[in-house]
Design an enzyme around this catalytic site. Structure first.
Site, mmCIF file in Angstrom:
data_model
loop_
_atom_site.group_PDB
_atom_site.id
_atom_site.type_symbol
_atom_site.label_atom_id
_atom_site.label_comp_id
_atom_site.label_asym_id
_atom_site.label_seq_id
_atom_site.Cartn_x
_atom_site.Cartn_y
_atom_site.Cartn_z
ATOM 1 N N HIS A 29 49.649 2.382 40.784
ATOM 2 C CA HIS A 29 49.341 1.490 39.643
ATOM 3 C C HIS A 29 50.645 0.816 39.227
ATOM 4 O O HIS A 29 51.491 1.437 38.590
ATOM 5 C CB HIS A 29 48.758 2.298 38.477
ATOM 6 C CG HIS A 29 48.325 1.468 37.319
ATOM 7 N ND1 HIS A 29 47.090 1.627 36.721
ATOM 8 C CD2 HIS A 29 48.944 0.478 36.620
ATOM 9 C CE1 HIS A 29 46.976 0.776 35.713
ATOM 10 N NE2 HIS A 29 48.093 0.061 35.628
ATOM 11 N N HIS B 76 52.617 -3.001 37.897
ATOM 12 C CA HIS B 76 52.587 -4.405 37.444
ATOM 13 C C HIS B 76 53.822 -5.105 38.001
ATOM 14 O O HIS B 76 54.945 -4.758 37.633
ATOM 15 C CB HIS B 76 52.589 -4.483 35.918
ATOM 16 C CG HIS B 76 51.359 -3.888 35.312
ATOM 17 N ND1 HIS B 76 50.226 -4.631 35.066
ATOM 18 C CD2 HIS B 76 51.069 -2.609 34.939
ATOM 19 C CE1 HIS B 76 49.290 -3.834 34.545
ATOM 20 N NE2 HIS B 76 49.773 -2.609 34.468
ATOM 21 N N LEU B 77 53.589 -6.070 38.866
ATOM 22 C CA LEU B 77 54.720 -6.781 39.480
ATOM 23 C C LEU B 77 54.919 -8.176 38.899
ATOM 24 O O LEU B 77 55.912 -8.819 39.199
ATOM 25 C CB LEU B 77 54.531 -6.868 41.005
ATOM 26 C CG LEU B 77 54.564 -5.533 41.751
ATOM 27 C CD1 LEU B 77 54.294 -5.741 43.245
ATOM 28 C CD2 LEU B 77 55.910 -4.820 41.564
ATOM 29 N N ARG B 78 53.951 -8.650 38.092
ATOM 30 C CA ARG B 78 54.041 -9.988 37.472
ATOM 31 C C ARG B 78 54.157 -11.089 38.520
ATOM 32 O O ARG B 78 53.829 -10.891 39.678
ATOM 33 C CB ARG B 78 55.205 -10.060 36.474
ATOM 34 C CG ARG B 78 55.346 -8.875 35.515
ATOM 35 C CD ARG B 78 54.158 -8.686 34.618
ATOM 36 N NE ARG B 78 54.432 -7.756 33.535
ATOM 37 C CZ ARG B 78 53.542 -7.030 32.906
ATOM 38 N NH1 ARG B 78 52.261 -7.099 33.221
ATOM 39 N NH2 ARG B 78 53.881 -6.218 31.946
ATOM 40 N N ASN C 94 46.333 -8.324 36.229
ATOM 41 C CA ASN C 94 46.253 -8.917 34.881
ATOM 42 C C ASN C 94 47.318 -9.979 34.657
ATOM 43 O O ASN C 94 48.153 -9.890 33.774
ATOM 44 C CB ASN C 94 46.330 -7.829 33.794
ATOM 45 C CG ASN C 94 47.627 -7.042 33.804
ATOM 46 O OD1 ASN C 94 48.256 -6.877 34.850
ATOM 47 N ND2 ASN C 94 48.029 -6.551 32.641
ATOM 48 N N LYS D 218 39.752 -3.949 39.401
ATOM 49 C CA LYS D 218 40.238 -3.342 38.150
ATOM 50 C C LYS D 218 39.464 -3.880 36.958
ATOM 51 O O LYS D 218 39.491 -5.084 36.683
ATOM 52 C CB LYS D 218 41.728 -3.662 37.994
ATOM 53 C CG LYS D 218 42.349 -3.202 36.678
ATOM 54 C CD LYS D 218 42.597 -1.705 36.660
ATOM 55 C CE LYS D 218 43.077 -1.236 35.279
ATOM 56 N NZ LYS D 218 44.466 -1.586 35.012
ATOM 57 N N HIS E 260 40.668 0.592 33.216
ATOM 58 C CA HIS E 260 41.492 0.863 32.027
ATOM 59 C C HIS E 260 40.518 1.400 30.976
ATOM 60 O O HIS E 260 39.800 0.633 30.340
ATOM 61 C CB HIS E 260 42.180 -0.418 31.534
ATOM 62 C CG HIS E 260 43.065 -0.171 30.341
ATOM 63 N ND1 HIS E 260 44.416 -0.399 30.359
ATOM 64 C CD2 HIS E 260 42.786 0.309 29.096
ATOM 65 C CE1 HIS E 260 44.935 -0.065 29.179
ATOM 66 N NE2 HIS E 260 43.962 0.359 28.393
ATOM 67 N N HIS F 191 45.781 5.690 34.502
ATOM 68 C CA HIS F 191 46.755 6.177 33.502
ATOM 69 C C HIS F 191 46.135 7.064 32.417
ATOM 70 O O HIS F 191 46.161 6.719 31.241
ATOM 71 C CB HIS F 191 47.530 5.016 32.869
ATOM 72 C CG HIS F 191 46.739 3.820 32.457
ATOM 73 N ND1 HIS F 191 45.647 3.898 31.633
ATOM 74 C CD2 HIS F 191 46.877 2.504 32.756
ATOM 75 C CE1 HIS F 191 45.161 2.696 31.445
ATOM 76 N NE2 HIS F 191 45.888 1.830 32.118
ATOM 77 N N ASP G 3 52.235 2.736 36.334
ATOM 78 C CA ASP G 3 51.923 1.738 35.317
ATOM 79 C C ASP G 3 53.212 1.115 34.788
ATOM 80 O O ASP G 3 53.291 0.722 33.609
ATOM 81 C CB ASP G 3 51.094 2.322 34.163
ATOM 82 C CG ASP G 3 50.412 1.226 33.341
ATOM 83 O OD1 ASP G 3 50.384 0.062 33.790
ATOM 84 O OD2 ASP G 3 49.932 1.530 32.240
ATOM 85 N N HIS H 298 58.499 -6.077 30.629
ATOM 86 C CA HIS H 298 58.481 -7.198 29.683
ATOM 87 C C HIS H 298 59.937 -7.548 29.394
ATOM 88 O O HIS H 298 60.768 -6.629 29.287
ATOM 89 C CB HIS H 298 57.780 -6.810 28.376
ATOM 90 C CG HIS H 298 56.316 -6.526 28.520
ATOM 91 N ND1 HIS H 298 55.362 -7.529 28.527
ATOM 92 C CD2 HIS H 298 55.633 -5.367 28.678
ATOM 93 C CE1 HIS H 298 54.161 -6.980 28.670
ATOM 94 N NE2 HIS H 298 54.296 -5.676 28.774
ATOM 95 N N ALA I 144 53.233 -4.172 24.962
ATOM 96 C CA ALA I 144 52.992 -2.815 25.464
ATOM 97 C C ALA I 144 53.431 -2.711 26.918
ATOM 98 O O ALA I 144 53.076 -3.549 27.742
ATOM 99 C CB ALA I 144 51.505 -2.476 25.339
#
Ligand code: DOR
Ligand code: ZN
Length: 331
Positions: free
Chosen positions: A12, A14-16, A40, A94, A131, A165, A237, A241, A253
């Protein structure tokens, strides 16, 4: 002293996109052989064409490192044709309830309306990643969502469901009740409770969704991770940011753990004398649950101090400035 891991997987991540992806993707690829890439983005990754373009961007960001991006689609109501076309290109879809977290506005508002798509996913053996939070009181959101998991698992008994998560002992307990139900757990939810986020001075770098819970929840999760519970997989996860979106009013978050997750896990498992279970927790379980054959990658760690940088680009990692007792060999 050294310790070796074979093909660690982050189930899980987040690579943006854009500049942020260029900063963070090589950091994941530095220690992981592959990762489940979250969809996302803005707009979400909700078509095969967008997914394929995003995969190319991820691969370009990773460069020469060995790293398999396991791609996900953002849940919406898909047609059978769309799902058949996507099946060989995704590890799963997802589902975000609308509005529960970062960039989830396009998520599912009425869960019953999602069921026709879930029925086709079950038929085509496409896993459903969730989620799992309600819109209720922040400490109760995951617990309140458990009835939704029960409903989906009962209605679609052949559907592989991943509770992403998990943060509570009650979510963990649900694993025993349904054969096709699995979960990921993050590093930060093994380390911290709500006290660490907001019990003293507020720590924005530990603020995330789901919010870390009570000490007894963390203890239950840690015990399951240390035992490499067969239904549990490591999924960081890790959610970067920029510092100005964390150290501000309206803090975003997400906890950024990717660059040091493996090192901290080795430290944690060693401290509990369970290093022998880490390989399954960080790779073996995921391979079995998803039927994966990740690229071969040996990650060698040595017992040598490593001070966590204050920043990676403009992102502050967990444990910034602290010294870890394990480091990547050669770093
Ligand atoms: O803390 C979080 N950050 N939780 C999520 O579910 C999303 C993530 C993000 O994308 O920043
Ligand atoms: Zn996430």
């Amino acid at each position: 002293m050294t310790f070796e891991l074979q093909s660690p997987l982050d189930m899980h991540i987040h690579l943006r996109e854009g500049a942020m992806l260029k900063t963070v993707a090589p950091l994941s690829a530095g220690t992981f052989a592959g990762g489940v890439v979250m969809p996302n983005l803005v707009p979400p990754v909700d078509s095969l064409a967008r997914l394929q373009a995003y995969r190319e961007e991820v691969l370009a960001g990773v460069g020469d490192a060995v790293f398999e991006p396991y791609m996900t689609l953002f849940f919406r109501n898909y047609t059978r044709e769309e799902l058949e076309a996507a099946r060989d290109h995704v590890i799963g879809i997802k589902l975000y309830p609308a509005g529960v977290t970062t960039n989830s506005e396009a998520g599912v508002a009425v869960l019953e309306e999602a069921e026709p798509t879930m029925a086709i996913m079950e038929e085509l053996s496409i896993p459903l990643l969730v989620h799992g939070e309600s819109g209720g009181f922040v400490m109760d959101r995951e617990h309140e969502f458990l009835s939704v998991y029960e409903h989906i698992a009962t209605r679609f008994p052949q559907l592989t469901i991943i509770m992403e998560h998990i943060t509570t002992a009650s979510a963990l307990a649900l694993l025993d009740r349904f054969e096709k139900l699995h979960a990921t757990v993050t590093l930060h939810h093994l380390l911290v409770t709500l006290d660490d986020v907001a019990g003293g001075l507020l720590d924005p770098h530990l603020f995330c969704k789901p919010i870390p819970k009570r000490p007894e929840d963390r203890s239950a999760l840690l015990a399951a991770a240390l035992a490499a519970h067969p239904r549990l997989m490591f999924g960081s996860d890790s959610a970067p940011h920029p510092v100005d979106q964390k150290e501000c009013c309206g803090c975003a978050a997400g906890v950024f753990t990717a660059p040091i997750a493996v090192q901290v896990l080795v430290e944690l498992f060693e401290a509990h004398d369970r290093l022998d279970r880490l390989q399954d927790f960080i790779s073996g379980n995921a391979q079995r649950i998803y039927g994966l054959h990740p690229p071969e990658k040996t990650v060698l760690l040595e017992k040598a101090d490593f001070t966590v940088p204050a920043r990676y680009g403009d992102v502050v990692p967990i444990k910034a400035g602290q010294t870890l007792s394990w480091s990547l060999s050669g770093s």
